[in-house]
Design an enzyme around this catalytic site. Structure first.
Site, PDB file in Angstrom:
ATOM      1  N   CYS A   1       0.848  -1.180   0.000  1.00  0.00           N
ATOM      2  CA  CYS A   1       0.000   0.000   0.000  1.00  0.00           C
ATOM      3  C   CYS A   1       0.892   1.242   0.000  1.00  0.00           C
ATOM      4  CB  CYS A   1      -0.944   0.086   1.186  1.00  0.00           C
ATOM      5  SG  CYS A   1      -2.080  -1.289   1.286  1.00  0.00           S
TER       6      CYS A   1
ATOM      7  N   ARG B   1       3.962  -0.341  -4.835  1.00  0.00           N
ATOM      8  CA  ARG B   1       3.718  -0.861  -3.487  1.00  0.00           C
ATOM      9  C   ARG B   1       2.390  -1.609  -3.386  1.00  0.00           C
ATOM     10  NH1 ARG B   1       7.066   1.878   0.259  1.00  0.00           N
ATOM     11  NH2 ARG B   1       5.709   1.088   1.892  1.00  0.00           N
TER      12      ARG B   1
ATOM     13  N   TRP C   1      -2.917  -2.688  -1.693  1.00  0.00           N
ATOM     14  CA  TRP C   1      -2.633  -4.124  -1.835  1.00  0.00           C
ATOM     15  C   TRP C   1      -3.550  -4.786  -0.817  1.00  0.00           C
ATOM     16  CZ3 TRP C   1      -0.878  -8.174   1.204  1.00  0.00           C
ATOM     17  CH2 TRP C   1      -0.469  -9.324   0.504  1.00  0.00           C
TER      18      TRP C   1
ATOM     19  N   ASN D   1      -1.835   2.093   5.720  1.00  0.00           N
ATOM     20  CA  ASN D   1      -0.943   1.021   5.249  1.00  0.00           C
ATOM     21  C   ASN D   1      -0.628   0.164   6.470  1.00  0.00           C
ATOM     22  OD1 ASN D   1       1.103  -0.570   4.230  1.00  0.00           O
ATOM     23  ND2 ASN D   1       2.627   1.065   4.220  1.00  0.00           N
ATOM     24  N   GLY D   2      -0.893  -1.139   6.377  1.00  0.00           N
ATOM     25  CA  GLY D   2      -0.622  -2.022   7.520  1.00  0.00           C
ATOM     26  C   GLY D   2      -1.832  -2.891   7.824  1.00  0.00           C
TER      27      GLY D   2
ATOM     28  N   GLU E   1      16.515 -18.758  -6.782  1.00  0.00           N
ATOM     29  CA  GLU E   1      16.250 -17.387  -7.213  1.00  0.00           C
ATOM     30  C   GLU E   1      15.701 -17.372  -8.650  1.00  0.00           C
ATOM     31  OE1 GLU E   1      15.787 -14.676  -5.989  1.00  0.00           O
ATOM     32  OE2 GLU E   1      16.216 -13.155  -7.479  1.00  0.00           O
TER      33      GLU E   1
ATOM     34  N   LYS F   1      12.058 -15.882  -9.586  1.00  0.00           N
ATOM     35  CA  LYS F   1      11.930 -14.814 -10.589  1.00  0.00           C
ATOM     36  C   LYS F   1      10.915 -15.210 -11.653  1.00  0.00           C
ATOM     37  CE  LYS F   1      13.353 -12.305  -9.164  1.00  0.00           C
ATOM     38  NZ  LYS F   1      13.929 -11.714  -8.017  1.00  0.00           N
TER      39      LYS F   1
ATOM     40  N   GLU G   1       7.156 -15.542 -10.136  1.00  0.00           N
ATOM     41  CA  GLU G   1       6.479 -14.356  -9.613  1.00  0.00           C
ATOM     42  C   GLU G   1       6.031 -13.397 -10.705  1.00  0.00           C
ATOM     43  OE1 GLU G   1       8.499 -11.411  -7.189  1.00  0.00           O
ATOM     44  OE2 GLU G   1      10.403 -11.860  -8.119  1.00  0.00           O
TER      45      GLU G   1
ATOM     46  N   HIS H   1      15.432 -38.208  -5.670  1.00  0.00           N
ATOM     47  CA  HIS H   1      14.608 -38.534  -4.499  1.00  0.00           C
ATOM     48  C   HIS H   1      13.131 -38.197  -4.728  1.00  0.00           C
ATOM     49  CE1 HIS H   1      18.120 -39.625  -2.186  1.00  0.00           C
ATOM     50  NE2 HIS H   1      18.701 -38.498  -2.564  1.00  0.00           N
TER      51      HIS H   1
ATOM     52  N   LYS I   1       5.760  -4.454  -4.064  1.00  0.00           N
ATOM     53  CA  LYS I   1       7.210  -4.380  -3.924  1.00  0.00           C
ATOM     54  C   LYS I   1       7.657  -4.508  -2.472  1.00  0.00           C
ATOM     55  CE  LYS I   1      11.390  -3.613  -5.409  1.00  0.00           C
ATOM     56  NZ  LYS I   1      12.042  -4.794  -6.007  1.00  0.00           N
TER      57      LYS I   1
HETATM   58  O1  M6R Z   1      12.568  -5.611   0.406  1.00  0.00           O
HETATM   59  P1  M6R Z   1      13.018  -6.995   0.770  1.00  0.00           P
HETATM   60  O2  M6R Z   1      14.323  -7.349   0.168  1.00  0.00           O
HETATM   61  O3  M6R Z   1      13.022  -7.233   2.256  1.00  0.00           O
HETATM   62  O4  M6R Z   1      11.924  -7.928   0.158  1.00  0.00           O
HETATM   63  C1  M6R Z   1      11.926  -9.317   0.353  1.00  0.00           C
HETATM   64  C2  M6R Z   1      11.010 -10.005  -0.629  1.00  0.00           C
HETATM   65  O5  M6R Z   1       9.693  -9.575  -0.451  1.00  0.00           O
HETATM   66  C3  M6R Z   1      11.431  -9.731  -2.081  1.00  0.00           C
HETATM   67  O6  M6R Z   1      12.754 -10.106  -2.305  1.00  0.00           O
HETATM   68  C4  M6R Z   1      10.509 -10.478  -3.047  1.00  0.00           C
HETATM   69  O7  M6R Z   1      10.688 -11.848  -2.905  1.00  0.00           O
HETATM   70  C5  M6R Z   1      10.778 -10.029  -4.483  1.00  0.00           C
HETATM   71  N1  M6R Z   1       9.546  -9.736  -5.137  1.00  0.00           N
HETATM   72  C6  M6R Z   1      11.484 -11.052  -5.295  1.00  0.00           C
HETATM   73  O8  M6R Z   1      11.711 -10.620  -6.578  1.00  0.00           O
END
Ligand code: M6R
Length: 610
Positions: free
Chosen positions: A2, A27, A74, A100-101, A483, A487, A490, A506, A605
């Site tokens: 948010c 956000r 969000w 926000n929260g 990772e 990527k 998501e 396994h 984000k």
């Molecule tokens: O701002 P942060 O690095 O603490 O965020 C952690 C995760 O939310 C962030 O890395 C998220 O997994 C990304 N969208 C990955 O691309």
């Protein structure tokens, strides 16, 4: 999660709020709303979807006024519907709140308010706030006191912007969710982060938890919950306007991937002394003894930052011989861990606002542990509550998919690892200098990796009909495989799994067929012959293989595969290079599927809820 914006000054607030929300949209972007007031009236416009649709609706409403608040959402409580979009109001439609929260006790508060005759128009937790303020005002206190009384009732995390039709001011309240004031000349802003303030004001004030700011066009005052004035430091805005534009790239993610030779240079700038080869972290100087004597090194983070922590745990343990591990912040807190008071806890975060991590840090500190931050956003909550730390200095990262933050986090943690290993004597001076020279050459090597963009684009296009992908690796290649999978899933919504290559047999090997490509990381630092065995197993079952390996690697030549080479470097630095083809692969996989690169569905984000 948010975004909140507020403005009070002498300009048309509506346009300023919409522009601010567009910059905060990363956000959260399922709905948005603004509320604008002049001397006589207050009006609200809300819309489902992107800020662009709010902008169109607002253009028809033409509300005028020089103060207002806005929000991009969000969803947590209640679906992304217009009735749940912020700002929320009291029943008299005089007091509006953007939040926000998450309010943990909103159900109890809602029950109390409903028994008193308040009716609710949304499914949100937020709506209790304007009703409570209204209730306290009706008891005869002024707006500020009503806000203070309301805040005393709230449990949970909140950043609030409040506007009252009858008051020529705005209020900002912070507890757990970030808020910053922008201090202009005859105008003031409230924002969730500095980004909308760049180019608008030169100075900012980050609110601390428990702060309540009363903001007028030419002045502001900050109070604590007992109505005592508190002073907060005024900071100069550090970012440049070009950092928050796409600069000719189609998407922020694309810009951020291609910016990595520069962001890596920015992260290492001033940290490697030319005279004596020393690695210097200003923020660690007074705490180096604690780091040097740490009995364990514990990396805590979420998502991509957690993967950087995993890479670091492999590298630290390997070269410093200090017990090292990485853990998800969200899991860490709830297993009630024993804190190693002589160890170091390294909190890694791009945004510096991740709630799971903030809660873990609070726990570690309460239990007597020492927390070092590795944070990109200067002034963020995590950078302020950690005991000491390193700023990542990768520049603002706007695309929801984290890219340049990962490579800079990995670089800085590698620098820290070799500095510590040199001091501990687990790395010889010659080895240290060799790795340090490799570090200085990393921006050039990243540039070289980026030149494989066309090959990766072609591969992503060939895979546009694939719905599943495996990412495999051993040792330090394993977190990079995780990772790569994160990527891809998501942003492109393709199901992807990262797995230790040896775990294939396994169970996972049952999934291999011609429609399930395996992207295998096989770099020098790991046991190549063992990886070769795993690749043979995939090949024997008709699975398609993509290999990411060092340029001088040829043990796989007899197996049909698509090869993506990365320049040779020291194994502890390889993840910085090997992650980049995976970022490009995810990027092109979204583009070819015509989906939203920078704002994938259901995500935001900065994850400021647990
Ligand atoms: O701002 P942060 O690095 O603490 O965020 C952690 C995760 O939310 C962030 O890395 C998220 O997994 C990304 N969208 C990955 O691309």
């Amino acid at each position: 999660m948010c975004g909140i914006i507020g403005y009070i000054g002498n300009k048309e607030a509506g346009d300023i709020l919409i522009e601010g929300l567009q910059k905060l949209e990363y956000r959260g972007y399922d709905s948005a709303g603004i509320c604008v007031a002049d001397e006589k009236s207050i009006s609200r416009t809300r819309s489902v979807g992107k800020v662009e649709s709010l902008k169109e609706k607002f253009a028809l409403n033409k509300h005028k006024g020089t103060r207002g608040i806005g929000h991009t959402r969000w969803a947590t409580h209640g679906a992304p519907l217009e009735k749940n979009a912020h700002p929320h109001s009291d029943l008299e439609e005089k007091i509006y709140v953007a939040h926000n929260g998450v309010l943990e006790n909103y159900k109890e508060l809602k029950d109390i308010l409903q028994k008193k005759g308040y009716t609710f128009t949304s499914d949100t937790d937020t709506e209790v706030i304007p009703h409570l303020i209204n209730m306290y005002k009706a008891e005869g206190v002024n707006i500020k006191e009503a806000i203070i009384k309301t805040v005393k009732c709230l449990t949970g995390a909140y950043g609030l912007a409040v506007i009252d039709k009858d008051e020529e001011c705005l209020y900002a309240v912070k507890n757990g969710s970030p808020l910053v004031l922008g201090i202009g000349d005859g105008e003031m802003y409230i924002s969730s982060d500095e980004i909308p303030l760049i180019g608008k004001v030169e100075n900012t004030v980050f609110l601390s938890d428990g702060d309540i700011a009363e903001i007028r066009a030419s002045e502001y005052q900050i109070f604590d919950i007992n109505n005592f004035i508190v002073e907060r430091e005024v900071n100069e805005i550090q970012n440049e306007a070009e950092n928050i534009s796409k600069e000719g790239f189609a998407y922020f993610m694309e810009k951020e991937i291609f910016n990595q030779p520069q962001s890596i240079k920015d992260s290492m700038r001033g940290r490697i002394s030319k005279d004596n080869n020393e690695i210097i972290f200003g923020g660690l100087m007074d705490h180096w003894g604690k780091v040097q004597n740490a009995t364990s090194i514990n990396f805590i983070a979420c998502g991509t930052s957690y993967h950087a922590g995993m890479v670091a745990a492999y590298n630290f343990e390997n070269i410093t011989r200090v017990s090292s591990r990485a853990e998800y912040a969200s899991e860490f807190l709830y297993r009630h861990p024993v804190i190693d008071k002589s160890g170091i806890y390294v909190a890694i975060s791009q945004s510096g606002e991740t709630k799971d991590l903030l809660s873990a840090i609070e726990y570690i500190k309460k239990e007597g542990g020492t927390v070092m931050g590795l944070v990109n956003v200067v002034g963020s909550s995590i950078s302020r509550i950690t005991d000491f730390g390193i700023h990542i200095h990768a520049g603002p990262e706007i695309g929801v998919a984290s890219t340049k933050a990962f490579t800079s986090q990995t670089l800085l943690l590698s620098m820290l690892a070799i500095k510590l290993a040199k001091d501990k004597g687990t790395l010889t001076k010659e080895e240290y200098i060799g790795i340090k020279n490799e570090i200085l050459d990393i921006p050039r090597k990243i540039q070289k990796v980026l030149s494989c963009n066309d090959d990766i684009k072609k591969l992503a296009e060939e895979h546009s009909d694939k719905n599943n992908t495996l990412f495999l690796g051993r040792g330090v290649d394993y977190p990079v495989a995780l990772e790569g999978a994160l990527k891809l899933k998501e942003i492109s919504y393709v199901h992807a799994e990262g797995y230790p290559a040896a775990e294939l047999k396994h169970g996972v090997i049952a999934l291999i067929d011609k429609d399930m490509p395996s992207i295998v990381l096989a770099t020098k630092g790991t046991n190549i012959n063992k990886v070769l065995g795993n690749v043979e197993e995939i090949n024997a079952r008709g699975g398609e293989i993509v290999m990411i390996s060092d340029e001088d690697q040829d043990v796989f030549s007899h197996i049909p595969h698509t090869r993506i080479s990365i320049p040779n470097t020291h194994p502890i630095l390889t993840p910085i290079l090997s992650a980049i083809p995976l970022q490009l692969y995810a990027y092109h996989s979204v583009v070819v599927r015509g989906r939203n690169v920078d704002q994938p569905r259901n995500l935001a984000k900065s994850v400021t809820v647990e």
